[in-house]
Design a protein around this motif. Sequence first.
Motif, PDB file in Angstrom:
ATOM      1  N   THR A 169      63.435  18.389  -5.924  1.00  0.00           N
ATOM      2  CA  THR A 169      62.641  19.234  -4.400  1.00  0.00           C
ATOM      3  C   THR A 169      63.693  19.706  -3.590  1.00  0.00           C
ATOM      4  OG1 THR A 169      62.441  17.201  -3.430  1.00  0.00           O
ATOM      5  CG2 THR A 169      60.655  17.617  -4.881  1.00  0.00           C
ATOM      6  N   HIS A 170      64.857  19.158  -3.355  1.00  0.00           N
ATOM      7  CA  HIS A 170      65.942  19.685  -2.642  1.00  0.00           C
ATOM      8  C   HIS A 170      66.366  21.153  -2.991  1.00  0.00           C
ATOM      9  CE1 HIS A 170      70.296  19.074  -0.533  1.00  0.00           C
ATOM     10  NE2 HIS A 170      69.520  20.102  -0.348  1.00  0.00           N
ATOM     11  N   LEU A 171      66.669  21.142  -4.416  1.00  0.00           N
ATOM     12  CA  LEU A 171      67.175  22.194  -4.860  1.00  0.00           C
ATOM     13  C   LEU A 171      66.449  23.244  -5.032  1.00  0.00           C
ATOM     14  CD1 LEU A 171      68.888  20.647  -8.062  1.00  0.00           C
ATOM     15  CD2 LEU A 171      70.343  21.530  -6.141  1.00  0.00           C
ATOM     16  N   ALA A 172      65.182  23.045  -5.362  1.00  0.00           N
ATOM     17  CA  ALA A 172      64.091  24.321  -5.301  1.00  0.00           C
ATOM     18  C   ALA A 172      63.909  24.890  -4.046  1.00  0.00           C
ATOM     19  CB  ALA A 172      62.698  23.324  -5.560  1.00  0.00           C
ATOM     20  N   THR A 173      63.905  23.988  -2.851  1.00  0.00           N
ATOM     21  CA  THR A 173      63.850  24.564  -1.444  1.00  0.00           C
ATOM     22  C   THR A 173      65.019  25.550  -1.170  1.00  0.00           C
ATOM     23  OG1 THR A 173      62.426  22.463  -1.003  1.00  0.00           O
ATOM     24  CG2 THR A 173      62.769  24.136   0.761  1.00  0.00           C
ATOM     25  N   GLU A 174      66.162  24.714  -1.426  1.00  0.00           N
ATOM     26  CA  GLU A 174      67.461  25.498  -1.041  1.00  0.00           C
ATOM     27  C   GLU A 174      67.539  26.957  -1.728  1.00  0.00           C
ATOM     28  OE1 GLU A 174      69.700  24.995   1.265  1.00  0.00           O
ATOM     29  OE2 GLU A 174      68.752  23.293   1.879  1.00  0.00           O
ATOM     30  N   LEU A 175      67.014  26.742  -3.038  1.00  0.00           N
ATOM     31  CA  LEU A 175      66.917  28.280  -3.584  1.00  0.00           C
ATOM     32  C   LEU A 175      66.071  29.256  -3.007  1.00  0.00           C
ATOM     33  CD1 LEU A 175      67.784  29.830  -6.072  1.00  0.00           C
ATOM     34  CD2 LEU A 175      65.917  28.952  -7.424  1.00  0.00           C
ATOM     35  N   PHE A 176      65.041  28.571  -2.585  1.00  0.00           N
ATOM     36  CA  PHE A 176      63.970  29.304  -1.877  1.00  0.00           C
ATOM     37  C   PHE A 176      64.497  29.883  -0.331  1.00  0.00           C
ATOM     38  CE2 PHE A 176      60.674  29.542   1.496  1.00  0.00           C
ATOM     39  CZ  PHE A 176      59.783  30.297   1.196  1.00  0.00           C
TER      40      PHE A 176
END
Length: 322
Positions: A163-170
């Motif tokens: 969830t951290h990676l998904a949001t940082e990519l966003f």
Amino acid sequence: MYKYLFLLIFFLCAWVDTFSAHAQSFPTKPLRIIVPYAPGGGSDFVARLCAQPLQQQLGQNVIVDNRPGAGGIVGTEAAAKAAPDGYTLLVVPISHAANISLTPKLPFHPEKDFAPIVLIASAANVVLVHPSVPARSIADLVKLARARPTELSYASSGSGSSTHLATELFKMLAKIDVLHVPYKGGGPALVDLIAGQVSMYFASLPAAGPHLKSGRVRALAVTGKQRVSTLNDLPTVHESGVPGYEYIGWYGLLAPAATPAAIVARLNTESNRFIKTRDFSERIASDGAEPAGGAPEVFAALIRSEIAKWAAVVKHAGLAGK
């Protein structure tokens, strides 16, 4: 010379017979599946969905052991150091491949210290906001974040988690800045989102499903390349104004390195057996995920490619620790 060759063949055959017999008698006691996150998150959901059919098929109890901490590192390290006998397994999400870039002094190696068993499922995430957030679309959310850069926050199931990676990519593609609030798992993150302690959360679909149905959170979009059949009214992030954004999470089953190949093969066979059932497919599809399966080598290749992919993202976003 022939004498030594005969002896070598004899010992090799004895070795193969020993491990074959070991695999046939396996298991003779309960198994443990370590989940390196708190109860309530996507990894926990998938592990419990696997435990029941494995228990029925293997004829032994299968216990789910939640070991949260340090973005999944605590539980994963415990699994890496467990006896390589097939009785301690580990369910991991995509963050397993990213932690080596996020944490340079990682106490284990995601490839060398584990024996891949099977890729269980893959799933897009869903962008959730608390109902108090005045955004009804991704475009609204991006506009709000740019207008109030210090007011919005986002939860994750831990630093380096999926969830951290998904949001940082966003954040990187949408060119916004939102405060990161890490938790020890998806369950606690969702609890605080529902309570309004954080503004948004890129939740796994399996974990988000019940809360979407209750109306306690608002969904804005899904993170995959295509819409999810069970949430067909939700657009993708890509088609909502952030072109090029795509995030597909996955869950897989691992054993400690040096687990006998015959036992890995047995666990792979049993896992594929329940993954292919209609019951498993329907239960996991009801929450937006898709069953996977396949050989251990397929899962190993995925881990290798994901390590390279997320190394580039971590470097670009400056997320690597000291």
